[in-house]
Design a protein around this motif. Sequence first.
Motif, PDB file in Angstrom:
ATOM      1  N   GLU A   1       0.828  -1.209   0.000  1.00  0.00           N
ATOM      2  CA  GLU A   1       0.000   0.000   0.000  1.00  0.00           C
ATOM      3  C   GLU A   1       0.861   1.258   0.000  1.00  0.00           C
ATOM      4  O   GLU A   1       0.495   2.268  -0.608  1.00  0.00           O
TER       5      GLU A   1
ATOM      6  N   LEU B   1       1.835   1.771  -3.547  1.00  0.00           N
ATOM      7  CA  LEU B   1       0.723   2.358  -4.302  1.00  0.00           C
ATOM      8  C   LEU B   1       0.659   3.864  -4.087  1.00  0.00           C
ATOM      9  O   LEU B   1       0.426   4.634  -5.030  1.00  0.00           O
TER      10      LEU B   1
ATOM     11  N   ASP C   1      -4.071   3.085  -7.839  1.00  0.00           N
ATOM     12  CA  ASP C   1      -4.892   2.249  -6.969  1.00  0.00           C
ATOM     13  C   ASP C   1      -4.450   0.789  -6.985  1.00  0.00           C
ATOM     14  O   ASP C   1      -4.848   0.012  -6.125  1.00  0.00           O
ATOM     15  N   TYR C   2      -3.665   0.411  -7.981  1.00  0.00           N
ATOM     16  CA  TYR C   2      -3.261  -0.991  -8.088  1.00  0.00           C
ATOM     17  C   TYR C   2      -1.948  -1.097  -8.861  1.00  0.00           C
ATOM     18  O   TYR C   2      -1.590  -0.198  -9.626  1.00  0.00           O
TER      19      TYR C   2
ATOM     20  N   LEU D   1      -4.726  -8.838  -1.138  1.00  0.00           N
ATOM     21  CA  LEU D   1      -4.533  -7.684  -2.013  1.00  0.00           C
ATOM     22  C   LEU D   1      -5.193  -7.908  -3.374  1.00  0.00           C
ATOM     23  O   LEU D   1      -5.774  -6.980  -3.957  1.00  0.00           O
TER      24      LEU D   1
ATOM     25  N   GLN E   1      -8.850  -7.425  -3.114  1.00  0.00           N
ATOM     26  CA  GLN E   1      -9.179  -6.006  -2.991  1.00  0.00           C
ATOM     27  C   GLN E   1      -8.904  -5.228  -4.270  1.00  0.00           C
ATOM     28  O   GLN E   1      -9.155  -4.027  -4.332  1.00  0.00           O
TER      29      GLN E   1
ATOM     30  N   LYS F   1      -5.910  -4.599  -5.546  1.00  0.00           N
ATOM     31  CA  LYS F   1      -4.707  -3.776  -5.418  1.00  0.00           C
ATOM     32  C   LYS F   1      -3.487  -4.397  -6.110  1.00  0.00           C
ATOM     33  O   LYS F   1      -2.538  -3.681  -6.437  1.00  0.00           O
TER      34      LYS F   1
END
Length: 521
Positions: free
Chosen positions: A260, A263, A269-270, A297, A300, A302
């Motif tokens: 994260e 990111l 966002d991914y 992840l 989600q 990501k």
Amino acid sequence: MTGRTRFLVITAIALVVGYFAAGEFLYRMAIGLDPSGFPLGGAVQRIALSIDPSLTVTAAGMVWGIASILAVFGVGFWLTRGRVRRRVAETDPGRRSFLTGAAMGSLGGLAAALLSSVAAGLHAFLGVGRGGGGWSPVLQGVVAADVVKTHPDWNAEWNGSRIASHRRFGRTGWNVSDIVLGTGQIKHGDNGERIARLAIDRGINYFDTSPDYSGAGSEILMGQAIRGVRDQLFIATKFCTPTGHLPTGTSVAHYIEAVEASLGRLGTDYVDLCHVHSVDSVDRMMDENVHEAFDRLKQQGKVRFMGFSTHTPNLVEVVEAGIESGRFDVMMVAYHHGIWPVLPELIRRARQEQDMGVVAMKTLKGAKHHGLAGFRDQADVYSQAALRWTLSNPDISCAVISFFELQHVDEYLAASGKSLTAADLSILQSYDAQIAGTYCAPHCGACLDSCPEGLPINDVLRHRMYFEDYGREQEAMRLYANLDVQASVCASCSAPCQGSCPLGISIRERSLETHELLMPS
């Protein structure tokens, strides 16, 4: 405790601590692990940063390695001093024993520390007892090798070069540019963002970055460079922090937090792909926590795909396990002309058995230092020949190479979509001829078991390289003189090593020449 027993105790402690403690810390330091991979790594890192705020690597490996050696020194000092002081007191009660004990204790401590350092080196750099080998050939041949990265002339014929070919990236379903933007040396200043934007404008649709490239500077810069074109790009990063790779046993939450953070730096966002980076062991690659973190992840949205990268002493073992696991969509491996003869077969298996995407990295082969200037004058373009050689393997999805000069955009992309030619092979053969006898293919070790005398052939040739090509004559002679076995043993040997070198080095001849060069009568 008798003097003999005391000597054996000191020797045993020095060897055990050196091999299992200092050696292991140094080995893990070379992997590039995050501070969490070491005892009290976070605290050590904070102290190191208070001393040097510009530090971008993990300090704990070196700190604990040195601390282990110092502890051995302390034990050697204490045991030797105590023995000497008691003997002085028994034989000459009126004599001052403090200075005598301290002096002899220091000598005992230094001897113990030296022995411990040797054991640490055998573990970390020569790989004694590790099976897969040590870091010495990797650091010399892959990581720190001097490589022809930029042609001395910016040829006008390359101007405007663009990506001319795309390849299917395994089961990811992407068609990626055959040449990939490596960002390990891209940073603010030095036209970093301009280079990245130009490469993307010229058709590169895949770039590889990592939090530990330039202390997160690479991710930040690439986040700026991709504004407005993110959806057109395949982006790869690593399960990593700005100071190193996350070790086995890292919590799921920490793995997720690291991604994260990437990111955030990339402004997206991914990411399409996340690698377990610089994998040195199957345990770290298959850590159940990193796989659970990836699954979360992915759920989600990501991270889309999982991969692993490796150029470590255990590369073959790691690649085989990665293929058999079926867990990875992509693998990124060191691959260039003359490296790891078994790799093409492993790459073929990855594609056929698991439909994995395969990224070739370290595509430019290390070489001699002074010899490069002469080679560059006679070669057309080594970098282009090396890239075309790599891409001539149809099982390679793409070749990643570090861009850090504007010239690289024209020079490297001029190789895109081109077939390997006879002229390219001539360049590579000439290059290999230039480095024959001084460059040992990293991780190879094919010759070592064939020597009945236990000659460290790779060290012999490395010291010759220092003498002939790096201008370090005195150091080369000193290092060679300190070898336990020297090449003089080759004179009376039947040379079972002949033919064992996959690069065709005449081992006996080159070794004898080295002995005459470095041990003049």
